[in-house]
Design a protein around this motif. Sequence first.
Motif, PDB file in Angstrom:
ATOM      1  N   LEU A 198       1.088  -0.899   0.059  1.00  0.00           N
ATOM      2  CA  LEU A 198      -0.040   0.246   0.221  1.00  0.00           C
ATOM      3  C   LEU A 198       0.622   1.335   0.374  1.00  0.00           C
ATOM      4  N   VAL A 199       0.548   2.662  -0.237  1.00  0.00           N
ATOM      5  CA  VAL A 199       1.343   3.474  -0.352  1.00  0.00           C
ATOM      6  C   VAL A 199       0.911   4.056   0.702  1.00  0.00           C
ATOM      7  N   VAL A 200       1.584   5.349   1.663  1.00  0.00           N
ATOM      8  CA  VAL A 200       2.158   5.434   2.519  1.00  0.00           C
ATOM      9  C   VAL A 200       1.644   6.816   2.511  1.00  0.00           C
ATOM     10  N   ILE A 201       0.494   7.730   2.591  1.00  0.00           N
ATOM     11  CA  ILE A 201       0.602   8.941   2.883  1.00  0.00           C
ATOM     12  C   ILE A 201       1.106   9.630   4.444  1.00  0.00           C
ATOM     13  N   HIS A 202       1.968  10.572   4.015  1.00  0.00           N
ATOM     14  CA  HIS A 202       2.173  11.164   5.588  1.00  0.00           C
ATOM     15  C   HIS A 202       2.476  12.864   5.409  1.00  0.00           C
ATOM     16  N   ASP A 203       1.095  13.233   5.978  1.00  0.00           N
ATOM     17  CA  ASP A 203       1.244  14.841   6.159  1.00  0.00           C
ATOM     18  C   ASP A 203       2.122  15.039   7.127  1.00  0.00           C
ATOM     19  N   ASN A 204       2.401  16.221   7.011  1.00  0.00           N
ATOM     20  CA  ASN A 204       3.531  16.683   8.152  1.00  0.00           C
ATOM     21  C   ASN A 204       3.841  18.393   8.249  1.00  0.00           C
ATOM     22  N   ALA A 205       2.785  18.281   8.435  1.00  0.00           N
ATOM     23  CA  ALA A 205       2.447  20.257   8.723  1.00  0.00           C
ATOM     24  C   ALA A 205       2.938  20.941   9.495  1.00  0.00           C
ATOM     25  N   TYR A 206       3.340  19.529  11.097  1.00  0.00           N
ATOM     26  CA  TYR A 206       4.039  21.034  12.028  1.00  0.00           C
ATOM     27  C   TYR A 206       5.614  19.890  12.480  1.00  0.00           C
ATOM     28  N   SER A 207       6.272  19.816  11.678  1.00  0.00           N
ATOM     29  CA  SER A 207       7.887  19.774  11.506  1.00  0.00           C
ATOM     30  C   SER A 207       8.025  20.472  12.462  1.00  0.00           C
ATOM     31  N   ASP A 208       7.969  21.973  12.643  1.00  0.00           N
ATOM     32  CA  ASP A 208       8.709  22.157  12.791  1.00  0.00           C
ATOM     33  C   ASP A 208       8.069  23.435  14.307  1.00  0.00           C
ATOM     34  N   ILE A 209       6.671  22.456  14.896  1.00  0.00           N
ATOM     35  CA  ILE A 209       6.726  22.622  16.229  1.00  0.00           C
ATOM     36  C   ILE A 209       6.964  21.304  17.089  1.00  0.00           C
ATOM     37  N   VAL A 210       8.024  20.989  17.487  1.00  0.00           N
ATOM     38  CA  VAL A 210       7.893  19.872  18.090  1.00  0.00           C
ATOM     39  C   VAL A 210       8.718  20.376  19.403  1.00  0.00           C
ATOM     40  N   PHE A 211       8.736  19.476  20.598  1.00  0.00           N
ATOM     41  CA  PHE A 211       9.017  20.242  22.238  1.00  0.00           C
ATOM     42  C   PHE A 211      10.283  19.077  22.393  1.00  0.00           C
ATOM     43  N   ASP A 212      11.006  20.568  23.163  1.00  0.00           N
ATOM     44  CA  ASP A 212      11.572  19.363  24.405  1.00  0.00           C
ATOM     45  C   ASP A 212      12.989  18.967  23.566  1.00  0.00           C
ATOM     46  N   GLY A 213      13.592  19.906  22.849  1.00  0.00           N
ATOM     47  CA  GLY A 213      14.747  19.086  21.702  1.00  0.00           C
ATOM     48  C   GLY A 213      14.608  18.534  21.436  1.00  0.00           C
ATOM     49  N   GLU A 214      13.765  18.156  20.814  1.00  0.00           N
ATOM     50  CA  GLU A 214      12.953  17.155  19.782  1.00  0.00           C
ATOM     51  C   GLU A 214      13.299  17.714  18.358  1.00  0.00           C
ATOM     52  N   ARG A 215      13.827  17.241  17.166  1.00  0.00           N
ATOM     53  CA  ARG A 215      13.970  17.874  16.002  1.00  0.00           C
ATOM     54  C   ARG A 215      13.205  16.810  15.056  1.00  0.00           C
ATOM     55  N   ALA A 310      -4.986  22.764  38.412  1.00  0.00           N
ATOM     56  CA  ALA A 310      -6.382  22.401  38.358  1.00  0.00           C
ATOM     57  C   ALA A 310      -6.867  21.270  38.511  1.00  0.00           C
ATOM     58  N   GLY A 311      -5.917  20.092  38.684  1.00  0.00           N
ATOM     59  CA  GLY A 311      -6.255  18.483  39.140  1.00  0.00           C
ATOM     60  C   GLY A 311      -6.410  17.784  38.017  1.00  0.00           C
ATOM     61  N   TRP A 312      -6.064  18.272  36.279  1.00  0.00           N
ATOM     62  CA  TRP A 312      -6.193  17.738  35.557  1.00  0.00           C
ATOM     63  C   TRP A 312      -4.811  16.725  35.505  1.00  0.00           C
ATOM     64  N   GLU A 313      -4.950  15.607  34.681  1.00  0.00           N
ATOM     65  CA  GLU A 313      -3.985  14.593  34.080  1.00  0.00           C
ATOM     66  C   GLU A 313      -3.424  15.404  33.492  1.00  0.00           C
ATOM     67  N   ARG A 314      -1.646  15.510  33.096  1.00  0.00           N
ATOM     68  CA  ARG A 314      -0.820  15.900  31.829  1.00  0.00           C
ATOM     69  C   ARG A 314      -1.233  15.515  31.424  1.00  0.00           C
ATOM     70  N   PRO A 315      -1.325  16.968  29.726  1.00  0.00           N
ATOM     71  CA  PRO A 315      -2.224  16.139  28.389  1.00  0.00           C
ATOM     72  C   PRO A 315      -0.888  15.597  28.073  1.00  0.00           C
ATOM     73  N   ASN A 316      -0.866  14.948  26.944  1.00  0.00           N
ATOM     74  CA  ASN A 316      -0.691  14.667  25.630  1.00  0.00           C
ATOM     75  C   ASN A 316       0.317  15.875  24.686  1.00  0.00           C
ATOM     76  N   ALA A 317       1.238  16.321  24.527  1.00  0.00           N
ATOM     77  CA  ALA A 317       1.843  17.448  23.848  1.00  0.00           C
ATOM     78  C   ALA A 317       2.657  17.251  23.825  1.00  0.00           C
ATOM     79  N   HIS A 318       3.951  17.043  22.884  1.00  0.00           N
ATOM     80  CA  HIS A 318       5.111  16.548  23.205  1.00  0.00           C
ATOM     81  C   HIS A 318       5.294  17.720  21.081  1.00  0.00           C
ATOM     82  N   GLY A 319       4.355  17.764  20.396  1.00  0.00           N
ATOM     83  CA  GLY A 319       4.410  18.599  19.292  1.00  0.00           C
ATOM     84  C   GLY A 319       3.624  18.825  18.746  1.00  0.00           C
ATOM     85  N   SER A 320       3.247  19.733  17.376  1.00  0.00           N
ATOM     86  CA  SER A 320       1.823  20.694  16.939  1.00  0.00           C
ATOM     87  C   SER A 320       1.363  21.686  17.515  1.00  0.00           C
TER      88      SER A 320
END
Length: 386
Positions: A198-215, A310-320
């Motif tokens: 099968l063909v892979v379609i990779h959508d790379n809209a956020y390669s410049d918004i990645v956190f914590d020292g990752e590139r 505020a009592g929420w679980e830490r969200p998932n937020a490593h990029g985008s």
Amino acid sequence: MEFSQRLDLFGDEVFAALGARRRELEAAGRRVFDLSVGTPDFEPPAHVVEALRQSAADPANWRYSLHDTDELLAAVCSYYEDRYGVGGITPDMVMSCRGTQEGLVHVCAALSDPGDVALVPDPCYPVFQNATLLAGARPAYYRLTAEHGFLPHLADVPADVADAARYLIVSLPANPVGSVGTPEVYEEVIAFAREHDLVVIHDNAYSDIVFDGERGGSFLAYPGALEVGVEFLSLSKSFNVTGARLSFLVGRPDVVAAARKLRSQIDFGMFYPEQAAAVAALTGPREAVERQRLLYQERRDALCDALVEAGWERPNAHGSMFVWARIPGGRTDSVAFALELMERSGVIVTPGASFGPSGEGFVRMALVMPPERLREAVAAIAAAGM
Ligand SMILES: Cc1ncc(COP(=O)(O)O)c(C=O)c1O
């Protein structure tokens, strides 16, 4: 009059309800924090605006733009080399698109026939599903769950579904779930594509918004990627040009050629002044992009830290530009929660269920405000007892 049944494929009830209530609250003078839409509040770089202005001043550039200019194609090829370390991209492997959103509709239609199967993430950026439906194909979902770090785990896809699928859409950093690709994930994706043809379609809209020292990088950098896939390179979020519709399909030449053939039946290409703006963005300085990445990270930190307090679980937020937060208190109805949150706190978020069934129990928040204002938004959430 009867309209096409195609229109029945798409529901808009949630957004309509949120939007209508938002307008009522604003009209009543309520303070509203809109974290629901991912439109950057940063500005486009001056050199990009200037390139568009200069090009638009030449009447010759207002003619039908039937082709991508040589300069534009060369700029994309060298961007892949300089920015992502991907050599060997040639002009026949590149096509401009009037935004990834539209490009996806074209490439999905070029890759599948009515009744075909396509593998799409759940939850996902809605056009992945909708472009598949518009092509008459049937989305089969692979889930992005906390158990696997909100990353593709293709081992769960039944072999008969994988064999039937024409293409697989992958998009990391991921909207809405905020996860970032790893070499292992991309290697798994490429091996899977080979095994199931099968063909892979990779959508790379956020390669410049990645956190914590990752590139952030490119899917096409991985061995074998160019044999199985294509990638969308959108300039929308890196350069804050969402209204200009500057995106590219890059990769396997036969897939690009098929998308080009289909697309040429529908539009006449990218306006020349926009092509000039894209060349300026792709070949110009990139320091502002890096500064912006750090600003997004400050926002991410402010929002997530305040939610945890505020009592929420830490969200998932490593990029985008999104934060994926589990609704506190064991509640699962994300639409009801989002409506109640808006009513009681003035904070507007997107219900997770609007991205697919596996989004239930979560909400998505966009990093579209400075840190102080994000803290104020969370203070309003806490004050409302939510
Ligand atoms: C994953 C993803 N892909 C693509 C887009 C849109 O890109 P474009 O502006 O190039 O259509 C967005 C916008 O929010 C997105 O989140």
